[in-house]
Design an enzyme around this catalytic site. Structure first.
Site, mmCIF file in Angstrom:
data_model
loop_
_atom_site.group_PDB
_atom_site.id
_atom_site.type_symbol
_atom_site.label_atom_id
_atom_site.label_comp_id
_atom_site.label_asym_id
_atom_site.label_seq_id
_atom_site.Cartn_x
_atom_site.Cartn_y
_atom_site.Cartn_z
ATOM 1 N N CYS A 118 0.804 -1.225 0.000
ATOM 2 C CA CYS A 118 0.000 0.000 0.000
ATOM 3 C C CYS A 118 0.838 1.277 0.000
ATOM 4 O O CYS A 118 0.307 2.366 -0.224
ATOM 5 C CB CYS A 118 -0.948 0.000 1.201
ATOM 6 S SG CYS A 118 -2.143 -1.358 1.166
ATOM 7 N N HIS A 259 -3.115 7.445 2.972
ATOM 8 C CA HIS A 259 -3.552 6.131 2.496
ATOM 9 C C HIS A 259 -4.907 5.836 3.117
ATOM 10 O O HIS A 259 -5.116 6.020 4.317
ATOM 11 C CB HIS A 259 -2.525 5.074 2.901
ATOM 12 C CG HIS A 259 -2.969 3.665 2.655
ATOM 13 N ND1 HIS A 259 -3.532 3.265 1.467
ATOM 14 C CD2 HIS A 259 -2.950 2.560 3.458
ATOM 15 C CE1 HIS A 259 -3.833 1.976 1.537
ATOM 16 N NE2 HIS A 259 -3.493 1.529 2.739
ATOM 17 N N ASN A 289 -10.157 0.410 0.875
ATOM 18 C CA ASN A 289 -8.696 0.409 0.751
ATOM 19 C C ASN A 289 -8.324 -0.139 -0.624
ATOM 20 O O ASN A 289 -8.418 -1.338 -0.867
ATOM 21 C CB ASN A 289 -8.091 -0.451 1.864
ATOM 22 C CG ASN A 289 -6.574 -0.500 1.814
ATOM 23 O OD1 ASN A 289 -5.947 -0.044 0.860
ATOM 24 N ND2 ASN A 289 -5.959 -1.068 2.845
#
EC number: 2.3.1.180
Length: 335
Positions: A118, A259, A289
């Protein structure tokens, strides 16, 4: 005396692509033992996008790239290098960068993948910055895309509620009026705790076999509470270093683009840097996500919805498997 000009890299334009299919919390209620209230309270997520058959990381990333290239005022022939950040590549090899290159019709430029889960977009941005500032290339295309729905166990309520699919891209070149200058970058990793967040099988350590499939080793594994603690601490540390190295005070940050993993993590970071909620940009509730693509998707949406004033500073932060983490400070260039 000849004084050599110091090149500064900047983001010229961004683009994003989200699949059409929406998987809502009410949909998940029919699939696993969960509820909308449980998901929203713990994550802030209300729905996420799921790629259709035939929509792979390379395709979603390439579609986002087409938008970024057009907004940058370039033709595809002017792209000199392609970096593709992903943790869900189409194949182990060839690279998703090469596949996106073929989809875009860009001829024979260097193309390679960058894997930092990520945090992948920030890692890729660091590489693109270095390539431009060294003079190696003028126009670098950075793509970040993931199709984590391929690796989600929809019987595990702790992970299936989190992830969505999406693609993003940006064009990085020498700083110019109206661009977002990449002022500073700080990255880190700690492989000693790699087992806290992983996709165990499918690589050379645990090749695919009937046993790995039966044991669910091809699904995302995460120790949520431990990951949460590391995420907040590591992103805070990286951000503090990045801000200081940019010669700024923490109060100088105008926008936080984090994020999009968990609303509690985002709020904890915003609180520690005393950034007003109105200046914390979130897409989490809509998209979940989206892994490597999440920061760039959020950045692209921010730039579409808000005017970033000349001289304003943006802080990007991310955290992911590896464990990996990073922070980037951007400055809006006048013009």
């Amino acid at each position: 005396m000849c004084v050599k000009k110091i090149r500064k890299a900047s983001i010229w334009a961004t683009g994003s692509y989200l699949p059409e299919k929406i998987l809502s919390n009410s949909d998940l209620e029919q699939m696993v033992d969960t509820s909308d209230e449980w998901i929203v309270t713990r994550t802030g997520i209300k729905e996420r996008r799921i790629a259709a058959p035939g929509e792979y990381a390379s395709i979603m990333g390439a579609k986002a790239a087409e938008k970024a290239i057009e907004k940058a005022g370039l033709t595809k022939d002017q792209i000199e290098c392609i970096i593709f950040s992903t943790s869900a590549p189409d194949y182990i090899f060839p690279s998703s960068a090469a596949l996106a290159q073929a989809y875009l019709g860009i001829k024979e430029v260097p193309a390679f993948d960058c894997m930092a889960a990520c945090t992948g977009y920030l890692y890729g941005l660091s590489v693109a910055k270095a390539l431009v500032e060294s003079g190696a290339y003028n126009n670098v295309l950075l793509i970040a895309a993931d199709k984590l729905s391929s690796f989600v166990n929809y019987e595990d309520r702790n992970t299936c509620v989190l992830f969505g699919d999406g693609g993003s891209a940006c064009v990085v070149g020498e700083s110019r009026p109206g661009a977002l200058e990449i002022t500073n970058v700080n990255l880190g990793a700690d492989g000693s705790v790699a087992d806290l967040l992983s996709l165990p099988a499918g690589g050379s350590r645990l090749p695919a076999s009937p046993e790995t499939v039966a044991e669910g080793k091809h699904f995302i594994y995460m120790e949520g509470k431990e990951v949460f603690k590391h995420a907040v601490r590591r992103m805070e540390s990286a951000a503090k270093i990045c801000i200081a190295e940019a010669g700024l005070a923490e109060g100088d940050i105008d926008w936080l683009v984090p994020h999009q993993a968990n609303e509690r993590i985002i709020d904890a970071i915003a609180k520690r840097f005393e950034i007003d909620e109105s200046k914390v940009f979130k897409t989490l509730s809509k998209y979940g996500n989206t892994a490597a693509s999440s920061v760039c998707i959020a950045l692209d949406e921010l730039l579409q919805l808000h005017v970033i004033n000349s001289g304003e500073y943006l802080l990007l932060v991310a955290f992911g498997g590896g464990l990996s983490w990073g922070a980037v400070v951007l400055r809006q260039v006048e013009g």
